[in-house]
Design a protein around this motif. Structure first.
Motif, short mmCIF file in Angstrom:
data_model
loop_
_atom_site.label_atom_id
_atom_site.label_comp_id
_atom_site.label_asym_id
_atom_site.label_seq_id
_atom_site.Cartn_x
_atom_site.Cartn_y
_atom_site.Cartn_z
N GLU A 243 36.44 -52.71 -21.61
CA GLU A 243 35.03 -53.03 -21.75
C GLU A 243 34.84 -54.48 -22.18
N GLY A 244 33.76 -55.12 -21.71
CA GLY A 244 33.39 -56.44 -22.17
C GLY A 244 32.46 -56.37 -23.36
N ASP A 245 32.21 -57.52 -23.98
CA ASP A 245 31.30 -57.56 -25.11
C ASP A 245 30.11 -58.49 -24.87
N GLY A 246 29.92 -58.90 -23.62
CA GLY A 246 28.80 -59.77 -23.28
C GLY A 246 27.60 -58.98 -22.78
N LYS A 247 26.71 -59.67 -22.09
CA LYS A 247 25.53 -59.02 -21.55
C LYS A 247 25.89 -58.25 -20.28
N ALA A 248 25.13 -57.19 -20.02
CA ALA A 248 25.36 -56.38 -18.83
C ALA A 248 24.98 -57.16 -17.57
N ILE A 249 25.77 -57.01 -16.53
CA ILE A 249 25.51 -57.67 -15.25
C ILE A 249 24.33 -56.98 -14.57
N LYS A 250 23.41 -57.79 -14.04
CA LYS A 250 22.25 -57.26 -13.35
C LYS A 250 22.39 -57.44 -11.84
N ALA A 251 21.80 -56.53 -11.11
CA ALA A 251 21.77 -56.67 -9.66
C ALA A 251 21.10 -57.98 -9.29
N GLY A 252 21.70 -58.69 -8.33
CA GLY A 252 21.16 -59.96 -7.88
C GLY A 252 21.75 -61.16 -8.57
N GLN A 253 22.48 -60.96 -9.68
CA GLN A 253 23.11 -62.08 -10.35
C GLN A 253 24.38 -62.51 -9.61
N GLN A 254 24.86 -63.70 -9.94
CA GLN A 254 26.15 -64.17 -9.45
C GLN A 254 27.13 -64.17 -10.61
N ILE A 255 28.26 -63.50 -10.42
CA ILE A 255 29.29 -63.50 -11.45
C ILE A 255 30.36 -64.53 -11.10
N THR A 256 31.10 -64.94 -12.12
CA THR A 256 32.35 -65.67 -11.88
C THR A 256 33.46 -64.84 -12.50
N PHE A 257 34.64 -64.95 -11.93
CA PHE A 257 35.75 -64.11 -12.39
C PHE A 257 37.07 -64.82 -12.15
N ASN A 258 38.08 -64.41 -12.89
CA ASN A 258 39.47 -64.68 -12.53
C ASN A 258 40.11 -63.36 -12.15
N VAL B 128 26.46 -60.59 -6.75
CA VAL B 128 26.32 -59.13 -6.83
C VAL B 128 24.98 -58.79 -6.18
N ASP B 129 24.98 -58.88 -4.86
CA ASP B 129 23.73 -58.81 -4.10
C ASP B 129 23.78 -57.70 -3.07
N ASP B 130 22.77 -57.67 -2.22
CA ASP B 130 22.70 -56.60 -1.22
C ASP B 130 23.85 -56.67 -0.22
N GLU C 116 28.62 -50.97 -7.34
CA GLU C 116 28.17 -49.92 -8.26
C GLU C 116 28.75 -50.12 -9.66
N VAL C 117 30.02 -50.51 -9.73
CA VAL C 117 30.66 -50.69 -11.03
C VAL C 117 30.22 -51.99 -11.70
N LEU C 118 30.09 -53.06 -10.93
CA LEU C 118 29.73 -54.34 -11.53
C LEU C 118 28.34 -54.31 -12.15
N VAL C 119 27.38 -53.67 -11.49
CA VAL C 119 26.02 -53.61 -12.03
C VAL C 119 26.04 -52.74 -13.29
N GLY C 120 25.74 -53.34 -14.42
CA GLY C 120 25.74 -52.62 -15.69
C GLY C 120 26.98 -52.84 -16.52
N THR C 121 28.08 -53.29 -15.90
CA THR C 121 29.29 -53.63 -16.65
C THR C 121 29.04 -54.94 -17.41
N LYS C 122 29.64 -55.07 -18.59
CA LYS C 122 29.38 -56.23 -19.43
C LYS C 122 30.33 -57.38 -19.14
N VAL C 123 29.82 -58.60 -19.28
CA VAL C 123 30.65 -59.80 -19.14
C VAL C 123 31.81 -59.70 -20.14
N GLY C 124 32.99 -60.11 -19.67
CA GLY C 124 34.21 -60.00 -20.47
C GLY C 124 35.07 -58.83 -20.10
N ALA C 125 34.53 -57.93 -19.27
CA ALA C 125 35.27 -56.74 -18.89
C ALA C 125 36.44 -57.07 -17.96
N GLN C 126 37.43 -56.18 -17.97
CA GLN C 126 38.53 -56.20 -17.00
C GLN C 126 38.29 -55.04 -16.05
#
Length: 312
Positions: free
Chosen positions: A67-82, A108-110, A121-131
């Motif tokens: 689990e991450g400890d940041g804000k939850a990812i919203k639909a339509g946002q752009q994430i960055t990841f490694n 994280v778009d249509d 489905e998993v990314l929307v609602g998952t928190k930043v910092g998650a693996q």
């Protein structure tokens, strides 16, 4: 092959806290992650990933493993990841994007929802910092191509941001104002015609700047045309040149429908023979941040249109 593996595989080819199976969000055949544990790591250092081999991947599967400890990812946002890549059959590490690289963008778009529904489905609602663990069955290779090993990908979510407002084409009056205020790049030219740029210290326009430096007397270029052009491109941020047909010694040819949006919108309507300054915001360039190997942020181009041919 779906979007995320298509997106990540080029990175892998170029690169030739502790948790196990958690109560995080999951989609698809998530039981495949039962033996997967993730430990250590950071935004800039790959974690240790262990699992029983071989992983039997029979269907798409995604799960938040830590689990991450940041804000939850919203639909339509752009994430960055490694990401770290593992051979699902023997557990060996195939590569990662952490060392010497930059976090990779993913909207994280249509489009993602359509092409990779489980990941969306998993990314929307998952928190930043998650693996986040991700896998899906490998498609059979085309004839003559080498088979890709079945992979387990572990994504570390670095950030999630709302998309920037859609740019527009700056009006000629506003371009003229920026020019009068010394807020646009200027050029000097070597004997061979190659441009050298001076980029001002101010912040760039958030919209597309098109300034005709010299108007040609040839045909008008349509968006559907293929053009031939000499050009050079720089990053606004640091003035670093990332591409130049002048250095290759010959103009390049490409369809205007097959280039970055700033070129398509900025060069359609120009005349053959024209020399044009383009200042292209990241959204109409390669993105900010851009995918691995592409320049990020606002870009500056000098373009000389030397010819065109109509679409067939």
């Amino acid at each position: 092959m779906r979007r995320i593996l298509l997106f990540l595989l080029p990175l892998l080819l170029v690169l030739t806290a502790c948790g196990g199976a958690s109560t995080g969000k999951s989609a698809g055949d998530a039981d495949v992650f039962e033996s997967v544990t993730v430990s250590g790591g950071s935004d800039k250092k790959a974690p240790k990933v262990e699992f029983d081999t071989p992983l039997k991947v029979t269907a798409p599967a995604v799960k938040t493993l830590v689990e991450g400890d940041g804000k939850a990812i919203k639909a339509g946002q752009q994430i960055t990841f490694n990401a770290a890549f593992f051979n699902a059959e023997d557990g060996s590490k195939l590569g990662d994007t952490y060392e010497g690289g930059q976090p990779q963008p993913l909207p994280v778009d249509d489009t993602l929802k359509e092409q990779d529904a489980e990941l969306y489905e998993v990314l929307v609602g998952t928190k930043v910092g998650a693996q986040v663990g991700y896998t899906r069955p490998v498609e059979e290779p085309a004839e003559g191509q080498e088979a890709t090993p079945q992979q387990l990908v572990v994504l570390k979510i670095i950030s999630a941001k709302d998309p920037a407002p859609e740019p527009k084409i700056l009006s000629p009056e506003d371009v003229s104002t920026l020019d009068d205020e010394g807020k646009l790049p200027t050029f000097k030219f070597a004997k061979d015609g190659a441009p050298e740029v001076t980029i001002p210290d101010n912040e760039p326009s958030k919209d597309l700047v098109v300034k005709v430096l010299k108007e040609g007397d040839g045909e008008v270029v349509a968006e559907s045309d293929t053009i031939t052009a000499n050009y050079s491109g720089w990053r606004w941020e640091d003035g670093e040149q990332f591409d130049s047909s002048f250095e290759r010694g010959e103009p390049a040819e490409f369809p205007l429908t097959g280039v970055i949006e700033g070129w398509t919108k900025g060069l359609a309507g120009q005349k053959v023979g024209s020399q044009v300054l383009l200042v292209i915001p990241g959204a109409w360039g390669y993105g900010d941040p851009a995918p691995e190997g592409r320049p990020s942020g606002t870009l500056v181009f000098f373009v000389e249109i030397t010819g065109k041919s109509a679409a067939k």
